[in-house]
Design a protein around this motif. Structure first.
Motif, PDB file in Angstrom:
ATOM      1  N   ALA A 173      -5.786  12.747  -4.688  1.00  0.00           N
ATOM      2  CA  ALA A 173      -6.871  12.188  -5.498  1.00  0.00           C
ATOM      3  C   ALA A 173      -6.336  11.617  -6.810  1.00  0.00           C
ATOM      4  CB  ALA A 173      -7.925  13.261  -5.772  1.00  0.00           C
ATOM      5  N   SER A 174      -5.376  12.295  -7.412  1.00  0.00           N
ATOM      6  CA  SER A 174      -4.824  11.816  -8.682  1.00  0.00           C
ATOM      7  C   SER A 174      -4.006  10.544  -8.510  1.00  0.00           C
ATOM      8  CB  SER A 174      -3.956  12.910  -9.325  1.00  0.00           C
ATOM      9  OG  SER A 174      -2.788  13.151  -8.558  1.00  0.00           O
ATOM     10  N   LEU A 179      -4.939   8.065  -6.618  1.00  0.00           N
ATOM     11  CA  LEU A 179      -5.815   6.950  -6.264  1.00  0.00           C
ATOM     12  C   LEU A 179      -5.780   5.849  -7.319  1.00  0.00           C
ATOM     13  CD1 LEU A 179      -8.958   8.759  -4.797  1.00  0.00           C
ATOM     14  CD2 LEU A 179      -7.238   7.421  -3.566  1.00  0.00           C
ATOM     15  N   THR A 183     -10.123  14.561 -10.867  1.00  0.00           N
ATOM     16  CA  THR A 183     -10.565  13.802  -9.695  1.00  0.00           C
ATOM     17  C   THR A 183     -11.628  12.781 -10.078  1.00  0.00           C
ATOM     18  OG1 THR A 183     -10.079  15.652  -8.207  1.00  0.00           O
ATOM     19  CG2 THR A 183     -11.623  13.981  -7.410  1.00  0.00           C
ATOM     20  N   ALA A 184     -12.562  13.172 -10.927  1.00  0.00           N
ATOM     21  CA  ALA A 184     -13.630  12.259 -11.343  1.00  0.00           C
ATOM     22  C   ALA A 184     -13.073  11.055 -12.088  1.00  0.00           C
ATOM     23  CB  ALA A 184     -14.632  13.007 -12.221  1.00  0.00           C
ATOM     24  N   SER A 194      -9.910   9.881 -11.998  1.00  0.00           N
ATOM     25  CA  SER A 194      -9.077   9.093 -11.096  1.00  0.00           C
ATOM     26  C   SER A 194      -9.930   8.259 -10.144  1.00  0.00           C
ATOM     27  CB  SER A 194      -8.158  10.021 -10.298  1.00  0.00           C
ATOM     28  OG  SER A 194      -7.313   9.277  -9.439  1.00  0.00           O
ATOM     29  N   LEU A 195     -10.968   8.865  -9.591  1.00  0.00           N
ATOM     30  CA  LEU A 195     -11.835   8.157  -8.648  1.00  0.00           C
ATOM     31  C   LEU A 195     -12.574   7.017  -9.333  1.00  0.00           C
ATOM     32  CD1 LEU A 195     -12.802   8.169  -5.718  1.00  0.00           C
ATOM     33  CD2 LEU A 195     -14.635   9.719  -6.393  1.00  0.00           C
ATOM     34  N   THR A 196     -12.984   7.218 -10.583  1.00  0.00           N
ATOM     35  CA  THR A 196     -13.689   6.165 -11.318  1.00  0.00           C
ATOM     36  C   THR A 196     -12.790   4.951 -11.522  1.00  0.00           C
ATOM     37  OG1 THR A 196     -15.058   7.795 -12.481  1.00  0.00           O
ATOM     38  CG2 THR A 196     -14.878   5.600 -13.462  1.00  0.00           C
ATOM     39  N   ALA A 209     -10.136   4.178  -9.823  1.00  0.00           N
ATOM     40  CA  ALA A 209      -9.774   3.610  -8.523  1.00  0.00           C
ATOM     41  C   ALA A 209     -10.888   2.725  -7.978  1.00  0.00           C
ATOM     42  CB  ALA A 209      -9.456   4.729  -7.538  1.00  0.00           C
ATOM     43  N   LEU A 210     -12.141   3.171  -8.073  1.00  0.00           N
ATOM     44  CA  LEU A 210     -13.264   2.378  -7.556  1.00  0.00           C
ATOM     45  C   LEU A 210     -13.383   1.045  -8.290  1.00  0.00           C
ATOM     46  CD1 LEU A 210     -15.996   5.128  -6.997  1.00  0.00           C
ATOM     47  CD2 LEU A 210     -14.690   3.886  -5.259  1.00  0.00           C
TER      48      LEU A 210
END
Length: 291
Positions: A192-193, A195, A266-267, A269-271, A273-274
């Protein structure tokens, strides 16, 4: 104007044409599997645990680096689980960045450099479908790289050091069965990190026809993030950097599993990445592939 200059080709009306059936994932996965860089990267990840085993055998035991402090490195030879956690620790900061940047950064740019991208779109494969297939396969291979290293390390470490509980640097131990779950949590968070690196590499891959530029740019920007995180003058602003949380998975190796840091990391990294994936799709939809 060439048909390749428009996001949607008029072949949608051709008899029997189904956009969703173009460039199946299994075809793209097989194409990427046959690439030499895939096999070389896999070989490096498989070899690393054995290199570390040799290094520990040659170097012998060390007592906390001489300062009395016990680290994860000092418990590496306690069991197979400890060795797997150590391999993850020494590779998560840089080595595991490379396969993610390679798989995600090379996938579109290499097609452009070979001039085969225009023929894929002329098949016709819709642009969104092409990017979605390539991104899914790239993330799949990246995830496989995250799993391959600790899996080989666990197997090699068990043979070399035996099967047993996970000895914690802070004291105490975690039963072997629970240790597998803890290491699994760590691997999921490491993926996740990464991404953000995947997003950077994929976005750059849609902006250039130089694969090395996309891969190198993603790795370089990741390093810049690590450098900025080391600047303590930034204070709380560092918490908005993905690099700030890259080792939050160590909380899984505490006597009591702590989720807070991993959830925040995770939050963030995901933000990032999106946003980067969205930029890649948006920019590629307007790109003149012929030029």
């Amino acid at each position: 104007m060439s048909l390749l200059d428009t996001p949607t080709a008029p072949a949608d009306s051709a008899p029997g044409y189904r956009a969703g059936r173009t460039l199946p994932l299994r075809v793209e996965a097989l194409r990427q599997w046959k690439r030499r860089r895939t096999l070389v990267m896999g070989g490096i990840l498989v070899a690393l645990p054995f290199v570390l085993i040799i290094a520990f055998a040659v170097g012998g035991d060390r007592d906390g680096g001489g300062n009395g402090r016990i680290t994860l490195m000092d418990t590496a030879t306690a069991s197979g689980a400890n060795f797997a956690a150590t391999c993850l620790f020494v590779s998560a900061g840089f080595l595991l960045v490379i396969p993610v940047a390679l798989f995600c950064g090379d996938t579109v740019a290499s097609e452009a450099s070979w001039s085969s991208l225009r023929y894929l779109l002329a098949a016709p494969v819709p642009r969104a479908r092409l990017l979605a297939s390539k991104l899914a396969v790239a993330l799949g291979y990246s995830a496989a790289a995250m799993v391959l290293l600790p899996l080989v390390a666990l197997a090699a470490g068990t043979v070399a050091y035996g099967w047993g509980p996970l000895q914690l640097p802070t004291g105490g131990s975690v039963p072997a069965g629970d240790a597998l779950f803890r290491i699994g949590v760590a691997v999921v968070f490491v993926f996740a990190s990464q991404l953000v690196t995947a997003g950077l590499a994929f976005w750059l891959s849609t902006r250039t026809d130089a694969p090395l530029g996309a891969v190198g740019g993603a790795v370089g920007l990741t390093i810049v993030g690590n450098v900025l995180d080391a600047v303590t003058a930034l204070g709380d602003w560092r918490e908005y950097l993905p690099a700030h949380w890259q080792f939050a998975w160590i909380d899984a190796l505490q006597p009591q599993l702590e989720w807070g840091g991993m959830v925040k990391g995770t939050a963030i990294s995901l933000t990032y990445a999106l946003v980067l994936f969205a930029l890649a799709f948006r920019g590629f939809a307007r790109r003149d592939i012929v030029s």
